[in-house]
Design an enzyme around this catalytic site. Structure first.
Site, mmCIF file in Angstrom:
data_model
loop_
_atom_site.group_PDB
_atom_site.id
_atom_site.type_symbol
_atom_site.label_atom_id
_atom_site.label_comp_id
_atom_site.label_asym_id
_atom_site.label_seq_id
_atom_site.Cartn_x
_atom_site.Cartn_y
_atom_site.Cartn_z
ATOM 1 N N ALA A 82 -22.242 28.028 -51.881
ATOM 2 C CA ALA A 82 -21.836 28.242 -53.115
ATOM 3 C C ALA A 82 -23.659 28.507 -54.378
ATOM 4 O O ALA A 82 -23.849 27.847 -55.149
ATOM 5 C CB ALA A 82 -21.411 27.899 -54.130
ATOM 6 N N HIS B 80 -22.939 21.354 -47.110
ATOM 7 C CA HIS B 80 -22.254 22.416 -48.093
ATOM 8 C C HIS B 80 -22.980 23.149 -49.045
ATOM 9 O O HIS B 80 -22.479 22.521 -50.674
ATOM 10 C CB HIS B 80 -21.065 21.120 -49.399
ATOM 11 C CG HIS B 80 -19.705 22.350 -49.747
ATOM 12 N ND1 HIS B 80 -18.808 21.029 -49.884
ATOM 13 C CD2 HIS B 80 -19.984 23.572 -49.943
ATOM 14 C CE1 HIS B 80 -17.718 22.043 -50.536
ATOM 15 N NE2 HIS B 80 -18.485 23.211 -50.602
ATOM 16 N N GLU C 279 -16.451 14.500 -47.616
ATOM 17 C CA GLU C 279 -17.547 14.392 -47.868
ATOM 18 C C GLU C 279 -17.931 13.679 -48.822
ATOM 19 O O GLU C 279 -17.309 13.453 -49.654
ATOM 20 C CB GLU C 279 -17.724 16.114 -48.312
ATOM 21 C CG GLU C 279 -17.498 16.963 -47.960
ATOM 22 C CD GLU C 279 -17.892 18.912 -47.714
ATOM 23 O OE1 GLU C 279 -18.339 19.016 -49.258
ATOM 24 O OE2 GLU C 279 -17.536 19.747 -47.287
ATOM 25 N N ASP D 199 -20.456 24.137 -42.719
ATOM 26 C CA ASP D 199 -21.015 23.861 -44.265
ATOM 27 C C ASP D 199 -19.831 22.789 -44.436
ATOM 28 O O ASP D 199 -20.809 22.996 -45.620
ATOM 29 C CB ASP D 199 -21.743 25.604 -44.819
ATOM 30 C CG ASP D 199 -22.187 25.330 -46.723
ATOM 31 O OD1 ASP D 199 -22.545 24.537 -46.119
ATOM 32 O OD2 ASP D 199 -20.989 25.348 -47.485
ATOM 33 N N ALA E 145 -17.597 27.822 -43.638
ATOM 34 C CA ALA E 145 -18.370 27.382 -45.044
ATOM 35 C C ALA E 145 -16.825 27.807 -45.911
ATOM 36 O O ALA E 145 -17.301 28.093 -46.831
ATOM 37 C CB ALA E 145 -19.408 28.420 -44.916
ATOM 38 N N ALA E 146 -15.893 27.414 -45.262
ATOM 39 C CA ALA E 146 -14.735 27.195 -46.355
ATOM 40 C C ALA E 146 -14.423 25.332 -47.007
ATOM 41 O O ALA E 146 -14.490 25.380 -47.497
ATOM 42 C CB ALA E 146 -14.176 28.461 -45.682
ATOM 43 N N ARG E 147 -13.575 25.014 -46.458
ATOM 44 C CA ARG E 147 -12.726 24.308 -46.399
ATOM 45 C C ARG E 147 -13.955 22.718 -44.915
ATOM 46 O O ARG E 147 -12.557 23.472 -43.810
ATOM 47 C CB ARG E 147 -11.544 24.318 -46.655
ATOM 48 C CG ARG E 147 -11.002 25.061 -48.085
ATOM 49 C CD ARG E 147 -11.873 23.426 -48.927
ATOM 50 N NE ARG E 147 -11.434 24.521 -50.825
ATOM 51 C CZ ARG E 147 -12.225 24.819 -51.236
ATOM 52 N NH1 ARG E 147 -13.070 25.272 -50.475
ATOM 53 N NH2 ARG E 147 -11.629 25.540 -52.562
#
Length: 543
Positions: free
Chosen positions: A283, A280, A262, A257, A231-233
């Site tokens: 957040a 993604h 993207e 994620d 879920a980072a990059r």
């Protein structure tokens, strides 16, 4: 009266703060691009954006009014920071606002993957009661590996420990002692951790070091049935390797994620058994969006009202005169920090800086920050600059100290570092400026030399015997690697002792070339360290 433009949809709590800010006016104008965006930015003193608008060099062309841009979120990829710096515009972000939401999403993916939540629900939608088909696994008692122990990584660790998981961790800038204090079993290398983890979650930026962190070669080291979460990059896991691992059964599950490109609506992973993917959403909570909006407004109103700069990603709190006076040594400090990171790439425990001569009477705190920025660059999820570098070091348990001595040594001004790793490894080096802008390394581990602090360096230790330079040159020449500059230093004036050499290479040496050098009889060690090119400055030092 300062004015603010809001370029993307902002939570009402953020707008309420703008309404309440004394002496500040604002307008909301969303969906701007091209000339409309450029003209709008030229009307205001400050801007707040999220990810929906792209601020390019053209967006800032000719702008003489805008003073600051605040990104309500962590990433500032949609803002050309170099162009903003050249235009005199401070770029700030809100790095803490989405920490909990992103950490929670990573844990959500781990739990949902473990209990087959998505396919089980899909079975119900399709009219099936596949209770036996979706046997899951509990996470209590399992081992989680966390790569990257910044704010989000540590938030994941805390939640995993509450779930009674054993946690292993890797972060090149967290000491073993600090990790132990947090209940984390510290590893010096990610590869060493892989055979022991049931789950792996990554929380690092995407850099050359983290790109394809899990690739085909790593599949053999993974524990059979491991579940991988990102879920980072996008790009930290090689998607082709994930597909291969799932097909072979080596990987038990994958939850993503984020993606290399993207938006992503077509991936070979989509639809595979054992895969859970989201678009993604790390957040994407009301709380996170409220928090980043409130933080963004507070940052901008503080800046416009008092001049305070916090969480800046492109510039330091220096006036133009001071910046010009220190530019050469800020560059040296930054490059020495990069050199230190190359000498001890993980497990750094402490660092001591010494300033000597005329430079000791200047603002050495900012030089220390510049060194810290070089030390951390590329290893952090956060943007590292003069403002936050020292704090980020402190958060990782790395002891940083400095002293200033006004007496001159061999040079009118010089700065040195002494670093120590968790394994007891130690290094020291001294740098100075020749002329106005020529950074030089003049001492390494007690050996006097004169080396260029730029580009691709080969740092090697050797016996001071005939044939060394020729042997190294032949090894690189045989692999078409050109040597641009060379510096050597030895202990004392008598040949036959220990010595050190530094080569500036014109390209990255292949593994075979390095192996050939290391096999030379008199070579003790050899490693490649990457520094900025000659004349290349970090964004906060440009302009």
């Amino acid at each position: 009266m300062p004015s603010v433009i809001v370029l993307d949809t902002l939570s009402q709590e953020g707008l309420d703060l703008l309404d309440a800010a004394p002496g500040i006016t604002y307008e909301v104008r969303t969906g701007l691009k091209g000339d409309d965006l450029r003209n709008a930015l030229a009307e205001f003193d400050g801007a707040i954006c999220r990810s929906g608008v792209k601020i390019t060099p053209e967006s800032l062309e000719g702008n003489r009014k805008l003073k600051a841009i605040v990104r309500a979120g962590v990433g500032t990829d949609n803002i050309n920071s170099a162009a903003a710096t050249r235009a005199g515009v401070v770029v700030m972000n809100t790095p803490a606002g989405n920490t909990l939401s992103t950490a929670e999403h990573a844990v959500t993916l781990m739990l949902a993957l473990s209990r087959n939540v998505a396919p089980a629900y899909q079975g119900l939608i399709e009219g099936r009661w596949d209770r036996a088909k979706y046997m899951g696994a509990q996470v209590a008692g399992k081992t989680l590996g966390v790569v990257g122990l910044g704010r989000i990584g540590l938030a994941v660790v805390k939640r995993a420990q509450a779930l009674e998981m054993r946690v292993l961790g890797y972060d090149p800038f967290m000491s073993k002692e600090k990790a132990k204090e947090l209940g984390i079993e510290w590893y010096e290398k990610v590869d060493d951790m892989l055979p022991h983890v049931d789950y792996l979650s990554v929380h690092t930026p995407l850099t050359e070091e983290t790109r394809n962190l899990i690739d085909i070669p790593q599949l053999d080291r993974l524990k059979p049935g491991v579940r991988l979460i990102n879920a980072a990059r996008g790009g930290i896991y090689n998607e082709a390797a994930l597909v291969e691992g799932l097909k072979s059964g080596k990987i038990g599950g994958v939850a993503l994620d984020v993606y290399a490109e993207e938006p992503c609506t077509n991936s070979p992973l989509f639809g595979m058994p054992g895969v859970l993917c989201t678009p993604h959403l790390g957040a994407s909570t009301e709380e996170a969006q409220t928090q980043v909006a409130v933080e963004a407004v507070q940052l901008l109103t503080d800046f416009l009202s008092t001049g305070q700069i916090k969480n800046a990603v492109n510039i330091a709190s220096l006036d133009a005169k001071m910046l010009e006076q220190l530019r050469g040594y800020l560059d040296v400090a930054f490059r020495l920090g990069k050199l230190a990171a190359g000498l001890i790439p993980s497990g750094l425990k402490s660092c001591k800086l010494t300033y000597r001569g005329e430079i000791a009477a200047r603002d050495t705190k900012v030089l220390t920050a510049a060194f810290s920025a070089g030390l951390l660059q590329g290893a952090m999820a956060d943007d590292v600059n003069l403002v936050n570098a020292s704090l980020l070091l402190e958060e990782r348990g790395i002891k940083l100290s400095s002293e200033a001595r006004t007496d001159m040594g061999a040079f009118r001004s010089a700065m040195s570092f002494e670093i120590e790793g968790a394994d007891g490894q130690k290094h020291k080096a001294t740098g100075t400026v020749f002329g106005q802008s020529m950074p030089r390394l003049v001492s390494l581990d007690g050996y006097r030399l004169e080396a260029y602090l730029d580009g691709c360096l080969l740092v090697f230790t050797h016996k001071d015997v005939p044939g060394i330079i020729g042997g190294v040159g032949m090894a690189f020449g045989g692999h078409n690697v050109n040597i641009g500059q060379m510096a050597v230093g030895r202990a004392g004036d008598v040949p036959g002792g220990e010595a050190v050499g530094i080569l500036n290479l014109d390209c990255e040496p292949p593994a075979a070339a390095l192996e050939a050098v290391r096999k030379l009889p008199a070579i003790g060690s050899a490693k490649v360290i990457h520094l900025p090119s000659a004349g290349e400055l970090p964004a906060w030092l440009q302009g």
